[in-house]
Design a protein around this motif. Structure first.
Motif, PDB file in Angstrom:
ATOM      1  N   TYR A   1       0.846  -1.191   0.000  1.00 63.66           N
ATOM      2  CA  TYR A   1       0.000   0.000   0.000  1.00 63.66           C
ATOM      3  C   TYR A   1       0.884   1.244   0.000  1.00 63.66           C
ATOM      4  N   GLN A   2       0.556   2.200  -0.850  1.00 63.17           N
ATOM      5  CA  GLN A   2       1.231   3.492  -0.839  1.00 63.17           C
ATOM      6  C   GLN A   2       0.184   4.584  -0.750  1.00 63.17           C
TER       7      GLN A   2
ATOM      8  N   ARG B   1      -5.639   0.725   6.025  1.00 62.54           N
ATOM      9  CA  ARG B   1      -5.609   0.309   4.618  1.00 62.54           C
ATOM     10  C   ARG B   1      -4.337  -0.482   4.320  1.00 62.54           C
ATOM     11  N   ALA B   2      -3.214  -0.015   4.868  1.00 60.31           N
ATOM     12  CA  ALA B   2      -1.955  -0.727   4.665  1.00 60.31           C
ATOM     13  C   ALA B   2      -2.012  -2.109   5.305  1.00 60.31           C
ATOM     14  N   LEU B   3      -2.615  -2.194   6.476  1.00 54.93           N
ATOM     15  CA  LEU B   3      -2.748  -3.480   7.158  1.00 54.93           C
ATOM     16  C   LEU B   3      -3.608  -4.435   6.352  1.00 54.93           C
ATOM     17  N   LYS B   4      -4.719  -3.954   5.846  1.00 53.99           N
ATOM     18  CA  LYS B   4      -5.625  -4.795   5.065  1.00 53.99           C
ATOM     19  C   LYS B   4      -4.937  -5.327   3.811  1.00 53.99           C
ATOM     20  N   ARG B   5      -4.207  -4.464   3.118  1.00 57.56           N
ATOM     21  CA  ARG B   5      -3.546  -4.906   1.892  1.00 57.56           C
ATOM     22  C   ARG B   5      -2.455  -5.932   2.207  1.00 57.56           C
ATOM     23  N   PHE B   6      -1.701  -5.688   3.266  1.00 57.48           N
ATOM     24  CA  PHE B   6      -0.640  -6.633   3.619  1.00 57.48           C
ATOM     25  C   PHE B   6      -1.220  -7.996   3.969  1.00 57.48           C
TER      26      PHE B   6
ATOM     27  N   HIS C   1       7.651  -7.390   2.854  1.00 55.22           N
ATOM     28  CA  HIS C   1       7.641  -6.752   4.175  1.00 55.22           C
ATOM     29  C   HIS C   1       6.412  -5.852   4.319  1.00 55.22           C
ATOM     30  N   SER C   2       5.988  -5.686   5.558  1.00 53.93           N
ATOM     31  CA  SER C   2       4.722  -4.994   5.823  1.00 53.93           C
ATOM     32  C   SER C   2       4.843  -3.479   5.715  1.00 53.93           C
ATOM     33  N   LEU C   3       6.033  -2.916   5.959  1.00 49.03           N
ATOM     34  CA  LEU C   3       6.252  -1.460   6.002  1.00 49.03           C
ATOM     35  C   LEU C   3       5.434  -0.809   7.122  1.00 49.03           C
ATOM     36  N   PHE C   4       5.260  -1.535   8.225  1.00 51.99           N
ATOM     37  CA  PHE C   4       4.471  -1.021   9.348  1.00 51.99           C
ATOM     38  C   PHE C   4       5.307  -0.283  10.380  1.00 51.99           C
ATOM     39  N   SER C   5       6.636  -0.292  10.261  1.00 52.85           N
ATOM     40  CA  SER C   5       7.440   0.301  11.326  1.00 52.85           C
ATOM     41  C   SER C   5       7.124   1.784  11.506  1.00 52.85           C
ATOM     42  N   VAL C   6       6.874   2.504  10.404  1.00 53.17           N
ATOM     43  CA  VAL C   6       6.559   3.930  10.527  1.00 53.17           C
ATOM     44  C   VAL C   6       5.211   4.142  11.214  1.00 53.17           C
ATOM     45  N   PRO C   7       4.098   3.577  10.713  1.00 57.51           N
ATOM     46  CA  PRO C   7       2.833   3.809  11.420  1.00 57.51           C
ATOM     47  C   PRO C   7       2.819   3.267  12.852  1.00 57.51           C
ATOM     48  N   LEU C   8       3.518   2.166  13.113  1.00 61.90           N
ATOM     49  CA  LEU C   8       3.618   1.687  14.491  1.00 61.90           C
ATOM     50  C   LEU C   8       4.350   2.701  15.360  1.00 61.90           C
ATOM     51  N   ASN C   9       5.459   3.235  14.858  1.00 61.17           N
ATOM     52  CA  ASN C   9       6.267   4.149  15.661  1.00 61.17           C
ATOM     53  C   ASN C   9       5.686   5.550  15.740  1.00 61.17           C
ATOM     54  N   LEU C  10       4.765   5.883  14.845  1.00 64.47           N
ATOM     55  CA  LEU C  10       4.009   7.134  14.976  1.00 64.47           C
ATOM     56  C   LEU C  10       2.807   6.983  15.904  1.00 64.47           C
ATOM     57  N   GLY C  11       2.502   5.762  16.269  1.00 63.03           N
ATOM     58  CA  GLY C  11       1.363   5.512  17.150  1.00 63.03           C
ATOM     59  C   GLY C  11       0.034   5.434  16.438  1.00 63.03           C
ATOM     60  N   VAL C  12       0.020   5.469  15.091  1.00 65.39           N
ATOM     61  CA  VAL C  12      -1.251   5.451  14.363  1.00 65.39           C
ATOM     62  C   VAL C  12      -1.721   4.024  14.064  1.00 65.39           C
ATOM     63  N   LEU C  13      -0.875   3.036  14.316  1.00 60.55           N
ATOM     64  CA  LEU C  13      -1.263   1.628  14.230  1.00 60.55           C
ATOM     65  C   LEU C  13      -0.858   0.974  15.534  1.00 60.55           C
ATOM     66  N   HIS C  14      -1.822   0.348  16.211  1.00 63.93           N
ATOM     67  CA  HIS C  14      -1.501  -0.319  17.480  1.00 63.93           C
ATOM     68  C   HIS C  14      -0.970  -1.713  17.187  1.00 63.93           C
TER      69      HIS C  14
ATOM     70  N   ALA D   1      -3.216 -10.560  11.737  1.00 68.78           N
ATOM     71  CA  ALA D   1      -2.396 -11.644  11.208  1.00 68.78           C
ATOM     72  C   ALA D   1      -2.875 -12.999  11.713  1.00 68.78           C
ATOM     73  N   GLU D   2      -3.186 -13.066  12.990  1.00 64.81           N
ATOM     74  CA  GLU D   2      -3.669 -14.336  13.534  1.00 64.81           C
ATOM     75  C   GLU D   2      -4.981 -14.744  12.868  1.00 64.81           C
ATOM     76  N   GLN D   3      -5.856 -13.782  12.628  1.00 58.13           N
ATOM     77  CA  GLN D   3      -7.133 -14.095  11.996  1.00 58.13           C
ATOM     78  C   GLN D   3      -6.929 -14.634  10.587  1.00 58.13           C
ATOM     79  N   ALA D   4      -5.902 -14.122   9.896  1.00 54.64           N
ATOM     80  CA  ALA D   4      -5.605 -14.635   8.559  1.00 54.64           C
ATOM     81  C   ALA D   4      -5.228 -16.107   8.620  1.00 54.64           C
ATOM     82  N   TYR D   5      -4.492 -16.509   9.634  1.00 58.66           N
ATOM     83  CA  TYR D   5      -4.168 -17.928   9.794  1.00 58.66           C
ATOM     84  C   TYR D   5      -5.417 -18.731  10.145  1.00 58.66           C
TER      85      TYR D   5
END
Length: 496
Positions: free
Chosen positions: A186-187, A226-231, A255-268, A276-280
């Motif tokens: 996702y971009q 949106r990035a989470l859903k696409r990943f 790779h998920s590219l989640f480090s930025v949104p995680l470290n900004l606090g916008v993704l918990h 991810a667990e639900q996908a399994y």
């Protein structure tokens, strides 16, 4: 915690911009956001990192609407004084910021400091877990995290009867492909806010590194979802298998590219873990891929956060290997064109062009090179924290000082992560087009990683010989007939 008025505003730092911070019990509060010009000038940051931070702050201001007040001031203190009312704030994410907030509280500018809500495990609960330990194993912490949050568990046992599928997540890149051939990550679409941020940064004329470029990472909760859903839907199934591989023409791979949104606090982190667990559970992703992803977030990321606080503010001063070499100018300036070795050149290109490379390029290319050459670990930590777009102050000390440079003497990792060209040749597609030969340690086309590895082993042989995990490499070194020539070559090497 003292009683706080129900109408006390909530001040958000730029890495506290998600609903876990300003929602829930605080959803009624006015929110203060601050752009502190001094903070932007304080260090030589990557241009795209400054863009991400300012874009995140300004998008939060727009998305929170009438709740939010965005102030632009020279310093945070000046903004709070101008704001004129005491504020609530959550625990900041660095020692320096925490001390600063407590000084503000003593002055009456901060009413109270609340616990950090952007990680799964609270800091006080980690301290209970840590107890009197002097040696730490991430695997122990990770298993307790899985139990505590009931993630990938079947009752008291791990799903699949195994805690760790790391052995299945170390495949080299497919040799007949230039990319993984998976859907692109996702971009986000840049908007008027991003355009204004870019104009403002141009006007400020700050001393930055790297190049400007399109915004590649999510900076709002909506973008992060949106990035989470696409990943999860398109990229997670192939994540684990190749997570340690490097491909020259596929910078993101799976790779998920989640480090930025995680470290900004916008993704918990728990949102990502549960998705991810639900996908399994829904048979949409293999267990090895899901477990590997969850281990990175619920295990490693949380572990690094808590050890940052547990090891203390002086941890970054550890230098057990007596590494004092200054970072060369081509490294600090991200001058990839000055580098010949394909793996190192591409890693620097990734930092220059995006402010991001994945974890193996950080550890086994950049970190490995720095370890072999004896770069000063404190200066290296600062470089990673400023040159990477996800490099917030808490992230890098344990990752660099402990994991990458073994400068803590083994408090975090049981052995140095040094490797020769054979590892890079196996796990990347770089060596085939490189002028250096990973099989050669001596001569004009000797691989600087292969030769550098043996020079590193020789330099630290007494320490490595005492370690059960590295004793054999010292024995192997002693059988090299050309060792003295290799060492002399590496002492005089100026070209990489």
């Amino acid at each position: 915690m003292t009683a706080v008025r129900d109408d006390t505003p909530l001040w958000l730092f730029a890495d506290q911009l998600g609903p876990a911070v300003h929602g829930g019990e605080h959803a009624h509060r006015e929110v203060l956001l601050v752009e502190a010009q001094h903070a932007l000038r304080k260090r030589r940051y990557h241009r795209q990192k400054l863009h991400l931070v300012l874009s995140a702050l300004r998008h939060a201001d727009r998305d929170l609407g009438d709740r939010a007040t965005l102030m632009i001031a020279d310093t945070y203190t000046a903004a709070l004084e101008q704001f004129g009312r005491p504020v609530l704030v959550h625990q900041p994410t660095s020692f320096a910021a925490e001390k600063f907030v407590h000084r503000l509280k003593e002055r009456g500018l901060v009413a109270d400091v609340l616990p950090t809500p952007t990680f799964a495990l609270p800091r006080d609960e980690f301290e209970q877990w840590a107890g009197n330990r002097t040696r730490f194993r991430m695997e122990d912490f990770y298993r307790d995290q899985r139990r505590r949050f009931d993630v990938l568990m079947d009752g008291a046992e791990p799903v699949g009867h195994r805690w760790n599928f790391d052995e299945e997540n170390r495949e080299p890149p497919p040799r007949m492909q230039r990319t993984l051939r998976v859907p692109a990550p996702y971009q986000p679409r840049e908007d008027d806010i991003d355009e204004q941020v870019r104009r403002d940064l141009d006007r400020m004329d700050l001393d930055t590194v790297g190049v400007d470029g399109p915004r590649l990472f999510a900076v709002t909760p909506t973008e992060a979802q949106r990035a989470l859903k696409r990943f999860i839907e398109h990229r997670m199934p192939t994540f684990g298998r190749y997570e340690d591989a490097i491909m020259a023409e596929d910078w993101a791979m799976s790779h998920s590219l989640f480090s930025v949104p995680l470290n900004l606090g916008v993704l918990h982190p728990l949102d990502a873990v549960h998705a991810a667990e639900q996908a399994y559970r829904n048979h949409r992703a293999p267990l090895a891929a899901v477990e590997g992803f969850i281990r990175q977030i619920l295990g490693w990321r949380e572990y690094m956060w808590h050890l940052y606080w547990h090891f203390g503010e002086d941890y970054v001063d550890n230098n057990e290997l007596s590494a004092h070499t200054p970072l060369p100018d081509w490294w600090k300036d991200l001058d990839a064109d000055a580098v010949t070795a394909e793996c190192l050149r591409h890693a620097l290109m990734g930092v220059r062009d995006r402010g991001w490379t994945h974890h193996i390029q950080r550890l086994m290319v950049l970190g490995n090179h720095a370890l072999q050459r004896g770069y000063d670990p404190r200066r290296l930590t600062e470089w990673f924290a400023t040159a990477y777009v996800d490099g917030f102050r808490w992230v890098m000390p344990t990752n660099v000082v402990g994991m990458s440079q073994h400068a803590d003497g083994g408090m975090l990792a049981t052995k140095p992560y040094a490797a020769g060209g054979a590892y890079i040749n196996k796990m990347s597609d770089h060596c085939g087009s490189c002028v250096y030969d990973p099989r050669k340690r001596l001569g004009e086309n000797a691989c600087p990683f292969t030769a550098g590895y043996w020079a590193f082993v020789h330099r630290h042989q007494s320490r490595l010989a005492r370690n059960n995990r590295t004793r054999r490499v010292v024995q192997n070194m002693e059988r090299l007939g050309d060792l003295e020539d290799v060492i002399a070559q590496e002492k005089s090497r100026t070209r990489f």
